[in-house]
Structures are given as C-alpha cells and as structure tokens.
Write a protein that holds these residues in place. Structure first.
Motif, PDB file in Angstrom:
ATOM      1  N   LEU A   5       0.818  -1.204   0.000  1.00  0.00           N
ATOM      2  CA  LEU A   5       0.000   0.000   0.000  1.00  0.00           C
ATOM      3  C   LEU A   5       0.860   1.267   0.000  1.00  0.00           C
ATOM      4  O   LEU A   5       0.506   2.268  -0.641  1.00  0.00           O
ATOM      5  N   ASP A   6       1.983   1.226   0.671  1.00  0.00           N
ATOM      6  CA  ASP A   6       2.886   2.379   0.640  1.00  0.00           C
ATOM      7  C   ASP A   6       3.368   2.658  -0.785  1.00  0.00           C
ATOM      8  O   ASP A   6       3.459   3.821  -1.204  1.00  0.00           O
ATOM      9  N   GLU A   7       3.691   1.607  -1.512  1.00  0.00           N
ATOM     10  CA  GLU A   7       4.133   1.782  -2.896  1.00  0.00           C
ATOM     11  C   GLU A   7       3.000   2.291  -3.779  1.00  0.00           C
ATOM     12  O   GLU A   7       3.214   3.136  -4.667  1.00  0.00           O
ATOM     13  N   ILE A   8       1.791   1.810  -3.534  1.00  0.00           N
ATOM     14  CA  ILE A   8       0.640   2.284  -4.309  1.00  0.00           C
ATOM     15  C   ILE A   8       0.422   3.782  -4.077  1.00  0.00           C
ATOM     16  O   ILE A   8       0.174   4.550  -5.020  1.00  0.00           O
ATOM     17  N   ILE A   9       0.526   4.206  -2.822  1.00  0.00           N
ATOM     18  CA  ILE A   9       0.351   5.630  -2.502  1.00  0.00           C
ATOM     19  C   ILE A   9       1.417   6.471  -3.197  1.00  0.00           C
ATOM     20  O   ILE A   9       1.124   7.537  -3.765  1.00  0.00           O
ATOM     21  N   ALA A  10       2.671   5.982  -3.182  1.00  0.00           N
ATOM     22  CA  ALA A  10       3.760   6.721  -3.825  1.00  0.00           C
ATOM     23  C   ALA A  10       3.520   6.859  -5.333  1.00  0.00           C
ATOM     24  O   ALA A  10       3.743   7.923  -5.921  1.00  0.00           O
ATOM     25  N   ARG A  11       3.044   5.806  -5.956  1.00  0.00           N
ATOM     26  CA  ARG A  11       2.784   5.865  -7.393  1.00  0.00           C
ATOM     27  C   ARG A  11       1.571   6.740  -7.695  1.00  0.00           C
ATOM     28  O   ARG A  11       1.517   7.396  -8.749  1.00  0.00           O
ATOM     29  N   TYR A  12       0.601   6.730  -6.819  1.00  0.00           N
ATOM     30  CA  TYR A  12      -0.585   7.570  -7.021  1.00  0.00           C
ATOM     31  C   TYR A  12      -0.193   9.044  -7.003  1.00  0.00           C
ATOM     32  O   TYR A  12      -0.699   9.841  -7.812  1.00  0.00           O
ATOM     33  N   GLU A  13       0.691   9.407  -6.113  1.00  0.00           N
ATOM     34  CA  GLU A  13       1.100  10.810  -5.994  1.00  0.00           C
ATOM     35  C   GLU A  13       1.923  11.274  -7.184  1.00  0.00           C
ATOM     36  O   GLU A  13       1.979  12.487  -7.470  1.00  0.00           O
TER      37      GLU A  13
ATOM     38  N   GLU B 197      -4.234  -2.072   8.880  1.00  0.00           N
ATOM     39  CA  GLU B 197      -3.622  -0.921   9.543  1.00  0.00           C
ATOM     40  C   GLU B 197      -3.288   0.175   8.540  1.00  0.00           C
ATOM     41  O   GLU B 197      -3.547   1.366   8.791  1.00  0.00           O
ATOM     42  N   ALA B 198      -2.736  -0.200   7.399  1.00  0.00           N
ATOM     43  CA  ALA B 198      -2.380   0.802   6.388  1.00  0.00           C
ATOM     44  C   ALA B 198      -3.624   1.448   5.792  1.00  0.00           C
ATOM     45  O   ALA B 198      -3.639   2.651   5.504  1.00  0.00           O
ATOM     46  N   LEU B 199      -4.696   0.679   5.608  1.00  0.00           N
ATOM     47  CA  LEU B 199      -5.936   1.237   5.079  1.00  0.00           C
ATOM     48  C   LEU B 199      -6.576   2.213   6.070  1.00  0.00           C
ATOM     49  O   LEU B 199      -7.093   3.260   5.671  1.00  0.00           O
ATOM     50  N   LEU B 200      -6.551   1.856   7.339  1.00  0.00           N
ATOM     51  CA  LEU B 200      -7.103   2.753   8.361  1.00  0.00           C
ATOM     52  C   LEU B 200      -6.332   4.069   8.392  1.00  0.00           C
ATOM     53  O   LEU B 200      -6.924   5.150   8.533  1.00  0.00           O
ATOM     54  N   SER B 201      -5.020   3.981   8.251  1.00  0.00           N
ATOM     55  CA  SER B 201      -4.203   5.188   8.233  1.00  0.00           C
ATOM     56  C   SER B 201      -4.521   6.044   7.010  1.00  0.00           C
ATOM     57  O   SER B 201      -4.618   7.279   7.103  1.00  0.00           O
ATOM     58  N   LEU B 202      -4.698   5.381   5.858  1.00  0.00           N
ATOM     59  CA  LEU B 202      -5.010   6.118   4.638  1.00  0.00           C
ATOM     60  C   LEU B 202      -6.410   6.716   4.698  1.00  0.00           C
ATOM     61  O   LEU B 202      -6.643   7.824   4.197  1.00  0.00           O
ATOM     62  N   ALA B 203      -7.343   6.016   5.291  1.00  0.00           N
ATOM     63  CA  ALA B 203      -8.722   6.504   5.358  1.00  0.00           C
ATOM     64  C   ALA B 203      -8.849   7.759   6.212  1.00  0.00           C
ATOM     65  O   ALA B 203      -9.746   8.589   5.988  1.00  0.00           O
TER      66      ALA B 203
ATOM     67  N   LEU C 281      -4.909   2.709  -9.885  1.00  0.00           N
ATOM     68  CA  LEU C 281      -4.362   2.475  -8.550  1.00  0.00           C
ATOM     69  C   LEU C 281      -5.460   2.543  -7.488  1.00  0.00           C
ATOM     70  O   LEU C 281      -5.465   1.759  -6.527  1.00  0.00           O
ATOM     71  N   ALA C 282      -6.399   3.461  -7.657  1.00  0.00           N
ATOM     72  CA  ALA C 282      -7.520   3.544  -6.718  1.00  0.00           C
ATOM     73  C   ALA C 282      -8.380   2.286  -6.800  1.00  0.00           C
ATOM     74  O   ALA C 282      -8.866   1.783  -5.769  1.00  0.00           O
ATOM     75  N   GLN C 283      -8.543   1.755  -7.998  1.00  0.00           N
ATOM     76  CA  GLN C 283      -9.310   0.519  -8.164  1.00  0.00           C
ATOM     77  C   GLN C 283      -8.630  -0.647  -7.457  1.00  0.00           C
ATOM     78  O   GLN C 283      -9.293  -1.494  -6.851  1.00  0.00           O
ATOM     79  N   LEU C 284      -7.317  -0.685  -7.506  1.00  0.00           N
ATOM     80  CA  LEU C 284      -6.583  -1.731  -6.791  1.00  0.00           C
ATOM     81  C   LEU C 284      -6.816  -1.627  -5.293  1.00  0.00           C
ATOM     82  O   LEU C 284      -7.101  -2.631  -4.629  1.00  0.00           O
ATOM     83  N   VAL C 285      -6.709  -0.410  -4.746  1.00  0.00           N
ATOM     84  CA  VAL C 285      -6.947  -0.214  -3.312  1.00  0.00           C
ATOM     85  C   VAL C 285      -8.373  -0.598  -2.959  1.00  0.00           C
ATOM     86  O   VAL C 285      -8.637  -1.228  -1.925  1.00  0.00           O
ATOM     87  N   ARG C 286      -9.318  -0.237  -3.801  1.00  0.00           N
ATOM     88  CA  ARG C 286     -10.738  -0.515  -3.548  1.00  0.00           C
ATOM     89  C   ARG C 286     -11.001  -2.019  -3.434  1.00  0.00           C
ATOM     90  O   ARG C 286     -11.948  -2.430  -2.740  1.00  0.00           O
ATOM     91  N   ASN C 287     -10.199  -2.822  -4.082  1.00  0.00           N
ATOM     92  CA  ASN C 287     -10.412  -4.271  -4.094  1.00  0.00           C
ATOM     93  C   ASN C 287      -9.575  -5.032  -3.070  1.00  0.00           C
ATOM     94  O   ASN C 287      -9.657  -6.252  -3.002  1.00  0.00           O
TER      95      ASN C 287
END
Length: 448
Positions: free
Chosen positions: A261-269, A294-300, A280-286
């Motif tokens: 998830l950290d890598e996904i966030i970096a690529r999204y930015e 824990e990473a999703l809660l932090s991102l949310a 990338l958002a679709q990947l996170v959504r699934n």
C-alpha cells in the motif's frame, strides 16, 4: 579394233523387266503395320498414365497416406480443400457436394487434428531415463492421462518443492496448451516466485484471446507469493492487456499489506494521468487482505474527516472488504460522524460487508449498542445482515420487528427479513455452505 570389247552393253544383257504400274500399289499396305504399332504404343502409354492417376486419387490411397502423414500436414490438406471448394456450385473440385464432404471421415479427422496437441497421450518415453523436473513433469502428464488424483497431487507437491528449477519444464507444458498446460500453469502459480510469475505472465501475454487465456489468467490471480508483488504491480500498471491487468489486480488485492500500500500511494502521488490514478484507486478498492488493515485505516484518515481524493475514498471502501473487527468498527463510527446527507458512501460500504468474521459484530450493532444510533449505524448493520441468511439472523430480525419502537429500524428489519425469506432455501443453503467453509479455515478469526 578386234581385241577391244565395246563398252556399250547389249540391250538384251542389261535390260531390266519393267514393273507393271498395278504391282506398285501393293507396297503401301506394308507401311501401315509399323504405323499401327506406334499408335498402339502411344494409346497404351496414355492409358497407363490415366490408371496411375486414378490409383493416386483413390480413397484407399488417401487412407494409406493418412496413416503416415503428420497431423500438421493433414490439417493443411483439410484447409486447402476448403479453399479450393467451388462456392458458387456448392461442390468440391472432385464433384462431391460440400455438405457431404464436411461430414466425411477425412474432414472429421482434420477437425480432430486441430485439437490441442498436449491433450493427446504423451509420446512414449522411458521415464527412468529422465531426471529432475523433466521426470516429474512427465509423471504428471502420465497421471493426468490415467486420472490418478493421488499421483497428480504428489506431482504437484514435488514441482512446487522444486521451485524455480521446475519453471522451464512447466513453461514448455503451458505453451503446449490443453488440460495438462493448465495444470502446469497451476504449478507455476503455486510456486509463485518472481521467476515463475514472469514465465506465466509472458505466456499469457503471447496467448490469443479465448478460453485458454482466461483459464491461465485465473492462475495468475491465484499467485500468493509475496515476493512477486513488485513484478505484479509493475505489470498491472504497464500492460495494455486487460486480461492480464485484471488478473494481476486480483492477485495483488489478496496479498497487499503495508509495503504494497505504501508503494501504491507513492505511485498515485506521481501518476501522470487520471487513468493511472484511477487504476491504482481501483486496486486499493479491491484489497481484501487483513494484513493491509492498519495501512488502510491510516489512509482513510480520521472518522470525522472528509475524503480528499479517490484513493482515500477507495481505502474506506476497502475496509468493508477486509471487514475485521477494527475495520467494521471504524466504518460504523465514520457513518455516525457523517453530516446529514454525506454518509451515503459509508452506509453503502457497510451494507456490502459479507465476510463471515463480521457476522457477530453486525448482529451486535443491529441489536443496538453504544457505538451506533438508530438512524445510521443500526439500519446499516441490519441491511448488511441480508448477506448472512442464518437462523440466528432471522430470529434477531423478528425480535426487532416485534419489540423495537423506532420506525426506521423496524422498516429496515422488515425489508431485510423479507429479502432473506424471498430467497428461500437457495440462500439458506448458501449460508450453511459458507458457515461450513468458515469452520474449515484454520486461520479464520471470527469476532467474538
């Protein structure tokens, strides 16, 4: 001049009797005999050539040639027959109706030859002469032909144990296609190392669209080796093949954790296009891995904050798929903290929860607790219970309908109970199967 004989012969000595004109006519018939002989030889030659052509094109000759001709040659011959057909008359060049030729034994044999080569019995080999992965792959093919499930299982375990050493042998079998190719692809997916994953991805990329490619993509979706996530993420974001993109997304959604998830966030930015950001958002959504909770809660973000972008909104929706205790609790709190008319996305996310481990928590929320109110959390939890059509659920809904004084809660309970009952035995059977499968999972952690 007495001693000298005259050089002029006497007419009586040199005169040759004249041949009568009528006698010369008898010489022409003599010339007809050699001419007749030549004509007979020419006729015999052409007759011999005609007989030879008939023998070469006879059905018996074709059958004999078919027994010694390679399948690839037979296939080409069948294709040429179709090309040479007279489309206007519906006849083949030899005068046979095209409809009859299509059902002929030869055409049926051509269609058989078009079947996948690897589904045929493997060429007889001496397995004792093989060693290593080649030997195990040969044994797998033999076990598949014999439908020996015990041997198939053992061969698969042996191939997975061999790891990268088995990749080349397995990849050859995948490229050959057929049922054996799918088992080889399954073995590559179970190995799941970057080498094995790359081999399978390359093969799928070179495979034409169709059922075989779809089956191979399902094997890619089953890769769970965490070492391969960088390769899968790179492939998902770079490929132009939608089949591969879907398969890699499915695999990543089941293995995602904090590093992913950290890598996904970096690529999204740093994404250059809206399409990349949405992918990338679709990947996170699934994402459905509890390791990413824990990473999703932090991102949310905070339950009272408003989502800032599509990635943060995707994280909120993903928590409904993870659906562990802290994820469900977060969603209920966020719904309660939403301003009127702004919590519909969270509400809908809660109603989509269907993880077995969330059932107890949803039952508790539907009955009413200090975290939820009647207007928001309780009604959302009650509607989510339609995904858990058990006797316990129905008993709770009936009690709410009979005893609760809040009209919105009673209305939600009535709708949910009607939905469960209208589905009848089918949905109940599915629920029972779901509960049984939950009991079989050794790592399940049902919320108490």
């Amino acid at each position: 001049m007495r001693g000298i004989r005259s050089k002029t012969p006497k007419q009586s000595d040199t005169a040759v009797p004249a041949t009568p004109r009528k006698a010369r006519k008898f010489e022409w018939p003599l010339l007809l005999y050699p001419a007749s002989l030549v004509l007979a030889l020419v006729a015999l030659y052409f007759a011999s050539q005609s007989i030879e052509r008939q023998v070469l094109t006879s059905p018996a000759r074709e059958t004999q040639q078919g027994s010694t001709t390679s399948p690839r040659h037979d296939q080409a011959a069948g294709d040429n027959d179709g090309v040479a057909a007279d489309a206007g008359s519906g006849m083949e060049p030899n005068g046979v109706p095209a409809s009859d030729l299509a059902n002929s034994p030869r055409r049926q044999q051509d269609e058989t030859n078009r079947s996948v080569v690897s589904d045929r019995s493997p060429t007889a080999v001496n397995i004792d002469e093989l060693e290593g992965p080649d030997k195990v792959v040969a044994m797998l093919r033999m076990a598949l032909d014999e439908k020996d499930h015990a041997k198939i299982k053992q061969c698969m375990e042996d191939l997975v144990a061999l790891g990268d050493a088995a990749v080349d042998s397995l990849n050859e079998l995948v490229n050959a296609g057929g049922h054996a190719g799918l088992w080889a692809a399954e073995a590559l997916a179970r190995i799941g190392t970057p080498t094995a994953a790359a081999a399978l991805l390359d093969t799928v990329a070179e495979t034409e669209d169709g059922s075989y490619k779809e089956e191979l993509s399902r094997r890619i979706a089953g890769i769970s080796n965490h070492d391969s996530w960088p390769l899968l993420l790179d492939t998902m974001t770079q490929t132009s093949d939608p089949t591969i993109a879907r398969a890699t997304l499915a695999s990543l959604s089941k293995m995602a954790d904090t590093p992913v998830l950290d890598e996904i966030i970096a690529r999204y930015e740093t994404a250059a296009t809206e399409a990349e950001m949405e992918q990338l958002a679709q990947l996170v959504r699934n994402i459905q891995s509890s390791q990413a909770a824990e990473a999703l809660l932090s991102l949310a973000g905070d339950v009272k904050s408003t989502p800032q972008d599509s990635l943060q909104q995707a994280a909120i929706e993903a928590l409904a798929k993870v659906a562990d205790t802290q994820s469900v609790s977060y969603l209920l709190q966020r719904l309660e903290a939403s301003a009127p008319g702004e919590g519909m996305d969270v509400y809908n996310a809660i109603t989509q929860i269907d993880s077995p481990q969330a059932q107890s928590q949803l039952l508790y929320a539907a009955a009413g607790n200090k975290e939820v109110s009647a207007e928001y959390g309780r009604t959302a939890a009650i509607e989510a219970l339609r995904n858990y059509p058990s006797q316990e659920t129905c008993a709770l809904l009936e009690r709410i309908i009979a005893q609760d004084s809040n009209a919105k809660v009673v209305t939600a309970a009535s709708r949910t109970l009607d939905a469960i009952q209208s589905a009848g035995d089918t949905i109940t059977a599915n629920a029972d199967s779901l509960l049984r499968s939950e009991q079989m999972l050794p790592l399940s952690s049902v919320a108490k």
